[in-house]
Design an enzyme around this catalytic site. Structure first.
Site, PDB file in Angstrom:
ATOM      1  N   CYS A   2       1.020  -1.340   0.092  1.00 37.21           N
ATOM      2  CA  CYS A   2       0.022   0.025   0.101  1.00 37.21           C
ATOM      3  C   CYS A   2       0.715   1.249  -0.137  1.00 37.21           C
ATOM      4  O   CYS A   2       2.186   1.188   0.358  1.00 37.21           O
ATOM      5  CB  CYS A   2      -1.021   0.048   1.074  1.00 37.21           C
ATOM      6  SG  CYS A   2      -1.694  -1.762   1.365  1.00 37.21           S
ATOM      7  N   ASN A  99       0.768  -0.541   6.374  1.00 34.65           N
ATOM      8  CA  ASN A  99       1.153  -1.118   4.993  1.00 34.65           C
ATOM      9  C   ASN A  99       1.810  -2.456   5.726  1.00 34.65           C
ATOM     10  O   ASN A  99       2.891  -2.461   6.594  1.00 34.65           O
ATOM     11  CB  ASN A  99       2.390  -0.445   4.302  1.00 34.65           C
ATOM     12  CG  ASN A  99       2.862  -1.325   2.978  1.00 34.65           C
ATOM     13  OD1 ASN A  99       2.382  -2.492   2.750  1.00 34.65           O
ATOM     14  ND2 ASN A  99       4.016  -0.741   2.650  1.00 34.65           N
ATOM     15  N   GLY A 100       1.536  -3.840   5.114  1.00 31.41           N
ATOM     16  CA  GLY A 100       2.213  -5.032   5.793  1.00 31.41           C
ATOM     17  C   GLY A 100       1.140  -5.795   6.103  1.00 31.41           C
ATOM     18  O   GLY A 100      -0.064  -5.749   5.938  1.00 31.41           O
ATOM     19  N   LYS A 483       5.007  -9.656 -19.976  1.00 32.34           N
ATOM     20  CA  LYS A 483       4.495  -8.376 -19.958  1.00 32.34           C
ATOM     21  C   LYS A 483       3.452  -8.199 -20.786  1.00 32.34           C
ATOM     22  O   LYS A 483       2.552  -7.291 -20.281  1.00 32.34           O
ATOM     23  CB  LYS A 483       5.922  -7.527 -21.164  1.00 32.34           C
ATOM     24  CG  LYS A 483       6.158  -6.124 -20.894  1.00 32.34           C
ATOM     25  CD  LYS A 483       6.902  -5.621 -19.642  1.00 32.34           C
ATOM     26  CE  LYS A 483       6.792  -6.194 -18.437  1.00 32.34           C
ATOM     27  NZ  LYS A 483       7.689  -6.178 -17.525  1.00 32.34           N
ATOM     28  N   GLU A 486       0.499  -9.317 -18.160  1.00 29.79           N
ATOM     29  CA  GLU A 486       0.121  -8.330 -17.104  1.00 29.79           C
ATOM     30  C   GLU A 486      -0.369  -7.093 -17.172  1.00 29.79           C
ATOM     31  O   GLU A 486      -1.390  -6.639 -16.905  1.00 29.79           O
ATOM     32  CB  GLU A 486       1.259  -8.104 -16.242  1.00 29.79           C
ATOM     33  CG  GLU A 486       2.350  -7.317 -16.620  1.00 29.79           C
ATOM     34  CD  GLU A 486       3.393  -6.958 -15.474  1.00 29.79           C
ATOM     35  OE1 GLU A 486       3.386  -6.812 -14.626  1.00 29.79           O
ATOM     36  OE2 GLU A 486       4.580  -6.625 -16.096  1.00 29.79           O
ATOM     37  N   HIS A 502       6.489 -31.334 -27.650  1.00 24.58           N
ATOM     38  CA  HIS A 502       6.037 -32.529 -26.675  1.00 24.58           C
ATOM     39  C   HIS A 502       4.921 -32.312 -26.024  1.00 24.58           C
ATOM     40  O   HIS A 502       4.474 -32.644 -24.750  1.00 24.58           O
ATOM     41  CB  HIS A 502       7.289 -32.449 -25.669  1.00 24.58           C
ATOM     42  CG  HIS A 502       8.544 -32.781 -26.300  1.00 24.58           C
ATOM     43  ND1 HIS A 502       9.094 -34.151 -26.372  1.00 24.58           N
ATOM     44  CD2 HIS A 502       9.534 -32.059 -26.610  1.00 24.58           C
ATOM     45  CE1 HIS A 502       9.907 -34.194 -27.189  1.00 24.58           C
ATOM     46  NE2 HIS A 502      10.441 -32.949 -27.387  1.00 24.58           N
ATOM     47  N   LYS A 601       2.785  -2.067  -7.828  1.00 27.89           N
ATOM     48  CA  LYS A 601       4.295  -1.972  -8.119  1.00 27.89           C
ATOM     49  C   LYS A 601       5.195  -2.876  -7.317  1.00 27.89           C
ATOM     50  O   LYS A 601       5.955  -3.422  -7.552  1.00 27.89           O
ATOM     51  CB  LYS A 601       4.538  -0.395  -8.183  1.00 27.89           C
ATOM     52  CG  LYS A 601       5.921  -0.295  -8.703  1.00 27.89           C
ATOM     53  CD  LYS A 601       6.082  -0.554 -10.102  1.00 27.89           C
ATOM     54  CE  LYS A 601       7.450  -0.438 -10.604  1.00 27.89           C
ATOM     55  NZ  LYS A 601       7.713  -0.950 -12.043  1.00 27.89           N
TER      56      LYS A 601
HETATM   57  O1  M6R Z   1      10.851  -4.659  -7.130  1.00 30.72           O
HETATM   58  P1  M6R Z   1      11.244  -5.691  -7.662  1.00 30.72           P
HETATM   59  O2  M6R Z   1      11.954  -5.905  -8.841  1.00 30.72           O
HETATM   60  O3  M6R Z   1      11.576  -6.724  -6.658  1.00 30.72           O
HETATM   61  O4  M6R Z   1       9.507  -6.649  -8.288  1.00 30.72           O
HETATM   62  C1  M6R Z   1       9.720  -7.889  -8.799  1.00 30.72           C
HETATM   63  C2  M6R Z   1       8.196  -8.019  -9.555  1.00 30.72           C
HETATM   64  O5  M6R Z   1       7.346  -7.931  -8.625  1.00 30.72           O
HETATM   65  C3  M6R Z   1       8.169  -7.120 -10.731  1.00 30.72           C
HETATM   66  O6  M6R Z   1       9.105  -7.377 -11.499  1.00 30.72           O
HETATM   67  C4  M6R Z   1       6.884  -7.473 -11.448  1.00 30.72           C
HETATM   68  O7  M6R Z   1       7.119  -9.022 -11.804  1.00 30.72           O
HETATM   69  C5  M6R Z   1       6.442  -6.645 -12.607  1.00 30.72           C
HETATM   70  N1  M6R Z   1       5.145  -6.275 -12.381  1.00 30.72           N
HETATM   71  C6  M6R Z   1       6.700  -7.017 -13.914  1.00 30.72           C
HETATM   72  O8  M6R Z   1       6.457  -6.264 -14.788  1.00 30.72           O
END
Ligand code: M6R
Length: 606
Positions: A2, A99-100, A483, A486, A502, A601
């Protein structure tokens, strides 16, 4: 996951909180809320389901002036997306955002007989009621007692009804950064929320409680209440870096920023044409003395690790294992003191990656993190850190962070080959000289974006898409598929091209899009045989090769070429192409490119 912001000072707090939440929305966007002291020193609460815009509208109807408050954007973990489950939560004299995850919230509910009192289904509200029960007029003491009761992770910002103008904060693992500026005191889960006011900040130390007043931000030791002086850090990003700057979406802007981000990451670390990590204080012994490498990461960062494995193993002739961080912890990994654990994370806060890194370290590994966010937990807790300089990445889909992570990994591979005597200085310099060609190659791909745009009209008609490639091209395909799925919600899978027959080839039928990547000379003809197999079953083939590759034109419905960089470096222009395809697919389907559904994110819960 969050987003958190708190402000106290001379300015209008509601405006600062709402603007801050807009900037933090990428951390969570199912609901949002603020709480603030009004002119009568009463706490007012506004919570709204949906995006921050909806909260802004609701707040627009409130005339009350305010100079102290807290705000939150939520990514639901406990309980559905409702106004009651949105933060802040109020419990008696306590109002807080969290957050957590509080793991023992069931036990606490029973211990404090809270079942009747709870208005939400969240663990956070339980923490608020426990804090209220512990509060006897001394916020520091109550917060200290609370931390002893809680199991799990947290970043809290707290208002006490009888302490107008003050915010208290405490954290365990979940990130919080704070700053005192001429415009007042600020605290946030993320640096980007502080950027409009300051570039100086400190990371709220674990084992501390922070008090914000309009005149000061003070951290206290959690046990002794002695005053602490956390290290002040300076971020070299400015506000522009966190704005769209004329681009319709952050993702497109960040795709375009890649050549610059590459230069910022690579060039300061070049000395006489060779990668040099002296300024990062990473000793050559780290690379010379290890007998195996474990790469630990999640999502896109893990895909960067997959590419690294394909580069490093044949070059260095030592085992390179790539493990998804959430799996690593439960696999009883084979790690010893001669293991180098390379931990990759854009945010530096991904909790699975952090926990896996801690385990690797406990097992004796040396830890080197590749991180974008300065001062983040993984960066601070790893033994060595190599910062990438991509600037803030705001779009949920990672783009520029991926290519700079790769750049860092290629630099490490080259330095390791040098210090292990595999490359002479001349050979290492030649490798790196060729590596630098990837930057103009990425620029060239950005010039070709109309080609990628044209591809999507077919792609978005289909519920499925397949990415195929061999060797390194397979590693790139994994990221291309992630990519696409998502942000366009097209079901996309990546397969090692030779593996299709296979089983998976059963899914290929008339017009199913197959994105085939064939950039590796050594296995080009094998890759083309696999393309032939899918074409024979009616697939719509989007083929990516280097310019000049001997392609049988009848196999490709669309043929996209990348500049002829050396085959081990093709990931860079290919990444740009695949990112643009995913981007335009999302735009073509009229979706929320920067904030796709169900995601956030930075994943700070397990
Ligand atoms: O902040 P981080 O690089 O540790 O995050 C890892 C993943 O959560 C992040 O790369 C996620 O897969 C992205 N949404 C991919 O675009």
């Amino acid at each position: 996951m969050c987003g958190i912001i708190g402000y106290t000072g001379p300015l209008e707090a509601k405006r600062i909180l709402l603007e801050g939440l807009s900037g933090l929305e990428y951390r969570g966007y199912d609901s949002a809320g603020i709480a603030f002291f009004d002119t009568d020193s009463q706490i007012r609460l506004v919570r709204q389901v949906g995006k921050v815009e909806a909260l802004k509208e609701a707040c627009g109807r409130i005339a009350a002036d305010s100079h102290c408050g807290i705000g939150h954007t939520r990514w639901a973990t406990h309980g559905g997306v409702t106004a009651e489950n949105a933060h802040p939560h109020q419990a008696g004299r306590v109002t807080l955002i969290h957050n957590g995850i509080i793991e023992n919230y069931h036990q606490l509910t029973e211990e404090y007989h809270l079942a009747e009192k709870l208005c939400s289904q969240t663990d956070s509200e339980v923490a608020a009621w426990v804090l209220d029960a512990l509060y006897e007029g001394d916020p520091l003491d109550a917060v200290r007692q609370l931390t002893k009761k809680l199991e799990g992770t947290y970043g809290f910002c707290i208002l006490f009804a009888d302490r107008p103008g003050e915010i208290y904060a405490v954290r365990r693992i979940s990130p919080l950064v704070a700053s005192y500026t001429h415009s007042g005191a600020l605290i946030a889960s993320d640096l980007t929320a502080l950027l409009p006011y300051t570039q100086k900040y400190f990371v709220v130390p674990e084992q501390s409680i922070v008090r914000l007043t309009p005149y000061k931000v003070q951290a206290y030791d959690q046990e002794t209440f002695e005053k602490l002086q956390p290290e002040i850090m300076r971020v070299n990003w400015n506000m522009d870096a966190a704005m769209k700057n004329g681009f319709p979406h952050f993702m497109l802007k960040e795709i375009h920023e890649q050549p610059e981000a590459m230069k910022n990451t690579v060039l300061p670390r070049l000395s006489k044409g060779l990668p040099d990590f002296s300024d990062d204080r990473i000793p050559d012994a780290l690379f010379a003395e290890c007998s195996q490498i474990h790469v630990i990461a999640c999502g896109t960062a893990m895909h960067a690790g997959m590419v690294a494995k394909s580069i490093m193993e044949p070059l260095l002739r030592i085992p390179v294992t790539v493990t998804i961080a959430s799996e690593f912890r439960y696999q009883q990994p084979l790690i010893d003191s001669s293991t180098l654990a390379i931990v990759i994370s854009q945010s530096g806060e991904t909790i699975d990656t952090l926990a896996a890194m801690e385990l690797a370290e406990d097992l004796g590994a040396k830890t080197l993190s590749i991180v974008n966010v300065k001062g983040s937990t993984i960066a601070r807790e790893s033994q060595y850190v190599l910062y990438t300089h991509a600037g803030p990445e705001i779009a949920v889909a990672s783009t520029k962070a991926y290519t700079v992570q790769l750049a860092a990994l290629y630099m490490i591979a080259c330095r390791m080959a040098l210090v292990r005597g595999i490359y002479s200085r001349e050979e290492a310099a030649a490798f790196f000289g060729e590596f630098l060609d990837v930057i103009p190659a990425m620029e060239a791909m950005l010039q070709k974006q109309e080609e990628m745009k044209a591809v999507v009209s077919h792609l978005i008609q289909s519920p499925d898409a397949f990415f195929i490639g061999r060797g390194l091209d397979y590693a790139f395909s994994l990221e291309g598929a992630l990519k696409l799925k998502e942000i366009s919600y097209i079901h996309a899978e990546a397969y090692a091209a030779g593996e299709l027959k296979h089983g998976t080839i059963a899914l290929i039928s008339e017009n199913v899009p197959v994105i085939a990547i064939a950039t590796q000379d050594r296995i080009f003809s094998k890759a083309m045989s696999n393309v032939r197999e899918v074409k024979a079953r009616g697939a719509f083939v989007i083929l990516l090769t280097r310019e000049g590759a001997p392609v049988d034109k009848s196999l490709a419905d669309v043929h996209i070429t990348i500049p002829p960089v050396r085959d081990i470096f093709t990931v860079f222009p290919i990444a740009v192409a695949l990112q643009l395809i995913a981007y335009y697919a999302s735009v073509g389907k009229n979706l929320d490119v920067d904030q796709p559904r169900n995601l956030a994110k930075s994943v700070t819960v397990e």
